[in-house]
Design an enzyme around this catalytic site. Structure first.
Site, PDB file in Angstrom:
ATOM      1  N   ARG A  63      41.593  30.144  49.949  1.00 10.55           N
ATOM      2  CA  ARG A  63      41.982  31.311  50.217  1.00 10.55           C
ATOM      3  C   ARG A  63      43.480  31.637  51.084  1.00 10.55           C
ATOM      4  O   ARG A  63      43.493  32.622  51.920  1.00 10.55           O
ATOM      5  CB  ARG A  63      41.218  32.641  50.459  1.00 10.55           C
ATOM      6  CG  ARG A  63      39.974  32.802  49.274  1.00 10.55           C
ATOM      7  CD  ARG A  63      40.672  33.616  48.102  1.00 10.55           C
ATOM      8  NE  ARG A  63      39.590  33.941  47.444  1.00 10.55           N
ATOM      9  CZ  ARG A  63      39.218  35.114  47.332  1.00 10.55           C
ATOM     10  NH1 ARG A  63      39.245  35.855  48.120  1.00 10.55           N
ATOM     11  NH2 ARG A  63      38.072  35.221  46.543  1.00 10.55           N
ATOM     12  N   ARG A  88      45.516  38.775  51.634  1.00  9.94           N
ATOM     13  CA  ARG A  88      45.838  40.149  52.503  1.00  9.94           C
ATOM     14  C   ARG A  88      45.914  39.951  53.952  1.00  9.94           C
ATOM     15  O   ARG A  88      46.492  40.882  54.398  1.00  9.94           O
ATOM     16  CB  ARG A  88      44.694  40.827  51.763  1.00  9.94           C
ATOM     17  CG  ARG A  88      45.114  41.725  50.999  1.00  9.94           C
ATOM     18  CD  ARG A  88      44.029  42.552  50.382  1.00  9.94           C
ATOM     19  NE  ARG A  88      42.766  41.957  50.276  1.00  9.94           N
ATOM     20  CZ  ARG A  88      41.785  42.514  49.618  1.00  9.94           C
ATOM     21  NH1 ARG A  88      41.892  43.595  48.832  1.00  9.94           N
ATOM     22  NH2 ARG A  88      40.600  41.854  49.422  1.00  9.94           N
ATOM     23  N   ARG A  90      51.724  42.753  47.120  1.00 14.51           N
ATOM     24  CA  ARG A  90      50.678  43.623  46.599  1.00 14.51           C
ATOM     25  C   ARG A  90      50.877  45.028  46.541  1.00 14.51           C
ATOM     26  O   ARG A  90      50.208  45.801  45.765  1.00 14.51           O
ATOM     27  CB  ARG A  90      49.275  43.308  47.273  1.00 14.51           C
ATOM     28  CG  ARG A  90      48.556  41.865  47.030  1.00 14.51           C
ATOM     29  CD  ARG A  90      47.689  42.119  45.658  1.00 14.51           C
ATOM     30  NE  ARG A  90      46.764  42.743  45.705  1.00 14.51           N
ATOM     31  CZ  ARG A  90      46.094  43.906  45.196  1.00 14.51           C
ATOM     32  NH1 ARG A  90      47.028  44.694  44.559  1.00 14.51           N
ATOM     33  NH2 ARG A  90      44.981  44.306  45.473  1.00 14.51           N
ATOM     34  N   ASP A 118      42.834  33.067  39.762  1.00 14.77           N
ATOM     35  CA  ASP A 118      41.438  33.417  40.154  1.00 14.77           C
ATOM     36  C   ASP A 118      40.512  32.925  39.022  1.00 14.77           C
ATOM     37  O   ASP A 118      40.863  32.616  38.103  1.00 14.77           O
ATOM     38  CB  ASP A 118      41.366  35.214  39.843  1.00 14.77           C
ATOM     39  CG  ASP A 118      40.069  35.498  40.611  1.00 14.77           C
ATOM     40  OD1 ASP A 118      40.026  35.833  41.993  1.00 14.77           O
ATOM     41  OD2 ASP A 118      38.876  35.678  39.806  1.00 14.77           O
ATOM     42  N   TYR A 134      29.266  35.790  37.275  1.00 18.25           N
ATOM     43  CA  TYR A 134      29.902  37.213  37.204  1.00 18.25           C
ATOM     44  C   TYR A 134      30.083  37.660  35.824  1.00 18.25           C
ATOM     45  O   TYR A 134      30.164  38.994  35.691  1.00 18.25           O
ATOM     46  CB  TYR A 134      31.483  36.765  37.494  1.00 18.25           C
ATOM     47  CG  TYR A 134      31.775  36.787  39.141  1.00 18.25           C
ATOM     48  CD1 TYR A 134      31.824  37.999  39.624  1.00 18.25           C
ATOM     49  CD2 TYR A 134      31.838  35.532  39.532  1.00 18.25           C
ATOM     50  CE1 TYR A 134      32.050  37.878  40.908  1.00 18.25           C
ATOM     51  CE2 TYR A 134      32.093  35.694  41.017  1.00 18.25           C
ATOM     52  CZ  TYR A 134      32.129  36.549  41.820  1.00 18.25           C
ATOM     53  OH  TYR A 134      32.447  36.829  43.120  1.00 18.25           O
TER      54      TYR A 134
HETATM   55  O1  CP3 Z   1      42.789  29.913  47.937  1.00 19.48           O
HETATM   56  C1  CP3 Z   1      43.860  30.645  47.396  1.00 19.48           C
HETATM   57  O2  CP3 Z   1      44.819  30.871  48.175  1.00 19.48           O
HETATM   58  C2  CP3 Z   1      44.110  30.917  45.931  1.00 19.48           C
HETATM   59  C3  CP3 Z   1      43.738  32.062  45.239  1.00 19.48           C
HETATM   60  C4  CP3 Z   1      42.276  32.312  44.879  1.00 19.48           C
HETATM   61  C5  CP3 Z   1      41.798  33.861  44.668  1.00 19.48           C
HETATM   62  N1  CP3 Z   1      40.740  33.789  44.050  1.00 19.48           N
HETATM   63  C6  CP3 Z   1      42.871  34.679  44.755  1.00 19.48           C
HETATM   64  C7  CP3 Z   1      42.233  36.072  44.889  1.00 19.48           C
HETATM   65  C8  CP3 Z   1      41.376  31.853  44.670  1.00 19.48           C
HETATM   66  C9  CP3 Z   1      41.126  30.178  44.865  1.00 19.48           C
HETATM   67  C10 CP3 Z   1      40.207  32.308  44.191  1.00 19.48           C
HETATM   68  C11 CP3 Z   1      38.837  31.857  43.790  1.00 19.48           C
HETATM   69  C12 CP3 Z   1      37.989  32.846  43.604  1.00 19.48           C
HETATM   70  N2  CP3 Z   1      37.803  34.315  43.089  1.00 19.48           N
HETATM   71  C13 CP3 Z   1      36.270  32.725  43.802  1.00 19.48           C
HETATM   72  C14 CP3 Z   1      36.068  31.261  44.512  1.00 19.48           C
HETATM   73  C15 CP3 Z   1      36.199  31.411  45.814  1.00 19.48           C
HETATM   74  C16 CP3 Z   1      35.129  31.983  46.840  1.00 19.48           C
HETATM   75  O3  CP3 Z   1      35.772  32.882  47.496  1.00 19.48           O
HETATM   76  O4  CP3 Z   1      33.903  31.793  46.615  1.00 19.48           O
HETATM   77  C17 CP3 Z   1      35.682  33.998  43.752  1.00 19.48           C
HETATM   78  C18 CP3 Z   1      34.108  34.032  44.041  1.00 19.48           C
HETATM   79  C19 CP3 Z   1      36.647  34.722  43.129  1.00 19.48           C
HETATM   80  C20 CP3 Z   1      36.284  36.093  42.360  1.00 19.48           C
HETATM   81  C21 CP3 Z   1      37.027  37.193  43.240  1.00 19.48           C
HETATM   82  N3  CP3 Z   1      38.182  37.341  43.253  1.00 19.48           N
HETATM   83  C22 CP3 Z   1      36.484  38.143  44.158  1.00 19.48           C
HETATM   84  C23 CP3 Z   1      35.168  38.111  44.612  1.00 19.48           C
HETATM   85  C24 CP3 Z   1      37.428  38.912  44.661  1.00 19.48           C
HETATM   86  C25 CP3 Z   1      37.319  40.126  45.578  1.00 19.48           C
HETATM   87  C26 CP3 Z   1      36.972  39.695  46.840  1.00 19.48           C
HETATM   88  C27 CP3 Z   1      38.215  39.814  47.990  1.00 19.48           C
HETATM   89  O5  CP3 Z   1      38.224  38.871  48.612  1.00 19.48           O
HETATM   90  O6  CP3 Z   1      38.655  40.869  47.851  1.00 19.48           O
HETATM   91  C28 CP3 Z   1      38.800  38.444  43.968  1.00 19.48           C
HETATM   92  C29 CP3 Z   1      39.981  38.955  44.257  1.00 19.48           C
HETATM   93  C30 CP3 Z   1      41.054  38.074  44.564  1.00 19.48           C
HETATM   94  N4  CP3 Z   1      41.387  36.768  44.338  1.00 19.48           N
HETATM   95  C31 CP3 Z   1      41.661  38.241  45.963  1.00 19.48           C
HETATM   96  C32 CP3 Z   1      42.591  36.900  46.047  1.00 19.48           C
HETATM   97  C33 CP3 Z   1      43.533  36.752  47.049  1.00 19.48           C
HETATM   98  C34 CP3 Z   1      41.653  39.683  46.836  1.00 19.48           C
HETATM   99  C35 CP3 Z   1      43.000  40.019  47.370  1.00 19.48           C
HETATM  100  C36 CP3 Z   1      43.553  41.077  46.519  1.00 19.48           C
HETATM  101  O7  CP3 Z   1      43.022  41.792  45.872  1.00 19.48           O
HETATM  102  O8  CP3 Z   1      44.961  40.830  46.528  1.00 19.48           O
END
Ligand code: CP3
Length: 357
Positions: free
Chosen positions: A37, A41, A50, A86, A161
């Site tokens: 990640r 944000r 965003r 994602d 999920y």
């Molecule tokens: O690592 C990186 O920089 C690449 C981008 C990336 C995202 N999601 C973008 C994202 C990666 C590698 C993921 C993987 C992901 N997505 C996982 C596995 C990693 C982990 O954290 O365990 C999971 C479980 C998800 C599912 C997911 N997507 C969730 C639970 C959420 C919401 C929680 C949160 O952090 O807000 C997302 C949204 C998401 N995916 C964001 C980002 C940057 C949130 C930011 C936004 O809304 O702009």
């Protein structure tokens, strides 16, 4: 965006190879570091994008996904880029309604609960249905100086999920399906593992130089259930990616009790969360595998001396053995101070170059 290729310095040349060399357990000039990640944000540049675009819009617009992937590369001195996407994107062409709601996270309004639901999943062609991901990869490979990591969710985490319909605490619906309708659960994991394996192979063909599979929630399971319900499907995804010729990182959280089974499932590199001391985890796995981790993401909020002390502890536990990639134990948290992230990268490079080469 940089348009003209500038001749690179010797230092840049070694930086290009550090991450991939460590994946192969080859000696390196300094420990490579990147962060799960690392785009998100906590960065002002990301928040700016965003403001104008939803998360799904960014993912589906190759120019935006590529731009956001580059942001941490410009701001930090990390040794690898991770594609901005994602883990839930493949659910869209399969026919599920996916949205991301502010403060809640992912929401799937058409969850999978029965064998009938599994049978209704659409047949997909990942190259065509997720073409925007492959396009972002091709754009990035033209621009990046450091290796590009592709990724997918592991079958269990994606299934959880899809079954829960979003985030969950105890994964009761997922476990209920596993215990009460095992045929439907196996059918779902079988289907997802084929799609996810195809998806990683397509990313590799498009140009990613390593891949990571995220099994973020698998730590909820006991070993016997992992062995019965998960391992064969994770194995399928990991083996197909490894056969495509790139290093494969296998990551999960809360998995100290599952490490041996996860290693059997596959992976060139095993990722640890912060709960297990890195040397203990590495001893459990054996030294014939590379490891990635495992600073507590919360440590990035600590004052700099404490943060460095904790980063140093991770490096001392790795003890300069070939095959360590420095990372966090899970993704960077919102509101993490960017200057602390940058300081950790520099500290890891300087400390490891001075102590272990
Ligand atoms: O690592 C990186 O920089 C690449 C981008 C990336 C995202 N999601 C973008 C994202 C990666 C590698 C993921 C993987 C992901 N997505 C996982 C596995 C990693 C982990 O954290 O365990 C999971 C479980 C998800 C599912 C997911 N997507 C969730 C639970 C959420 C919401 C929680 C949160 O952090 O807000 C997302 C949204 C998401 N995916 C964001 C980002 C940057 C949130 C930011 C936004 O809304 O702009």
């Amino acid at each position: 965006m940089q348009l003209v290729a500038v001749p690179s310095t010797a230092e840049e040349e070694t930086q290009k190879t550090r991450f991939l060399r460590a994946c192969m357990r080859q000696p390196v000039d300094a420990t490579p570091v990147w962060f799960m990640r690392q785009a998100g944000r906590y960065m002002a540049e990301y928040r700016q994008v965003r403001e104008k675009h939803s998360l799904l819009e960014i993912c589906r617009t190759p120019e935006l996904a590529a731009e956001v992937t580059m942001q941490p590369i410009r701001a930090l001195h990390v040794d690898a880029a991770i594609l901005f996407a994602d883990i839930l994107l493949p659910l869209i062409p399969l026919g599920l309604e996916l949205s991301f709601s502010e403060g809640v996270g992912p929401v799937i309004s058409t969850p999978i609960r029965t064998m009938e639901d599994v049978r209704k999943l659409r047949l997909i062609d990942v190259e065509a249905d997720l073409a925007y991901v492959m396009q972002a990869i091709r754009m990035l490979r033209g621009e990046l100086q450091v290796p590009l990591i592709g990724f997918c969710g592991a079958p269990f985490t994606v299934a959880a999920y899809a079954i829960e319909g979003g985030a969950s605490r105890g994964f009761l619906r997922t476990k209920s399906m596993m215990y009460s309708a095992p045929d439907a659960f196996h059918a779902l994991l079988d289907r997802l593992s084929d799609v996810l394996a195809d998806y990683l192979v397509a990313q590799i063909r498009a140009g990613v130089q390593a891949v990571q599979i995220f099994d973020s929630w698998v730590g909820e399971l006991q070993p016997i259930d992992y062995a019965t319900f998960i391992q064969p499907y994770s194995h399928k995804v990991l083996a197909r990616a490894q056969a495509a010729g790139v290093p494969v990182i296998h990551f999960g959280t809360n998995t100290t009790h599952l490490l041996t089974l996860m290693k059997q499932a596959g992976g060139t590199v095993m990722g640890f969360d912060w709960r297990v001391p890195l040397n203990d985890g590495w001893r459990i796995l054996g030294e014939d595998v590379a490891v990635q981790g495992n600073l507590d993401p919360a440590a990035l909020f600590a004052p700099m001396p404490e943060l460095k002390r904790r980063a140093e502890l991770v490096l001392r536990r790795a003890a300069g053995r070939p095959g360590h990639i420095f990372n966090l134990g899970h993704g960077i948290l919102p509101n993490t101070p960017v200057d602390h992230v940058r300081a950790v990268v520099d500290f890891v490079h300087e400390y490891s170059a001075a102590h272990h080469s």
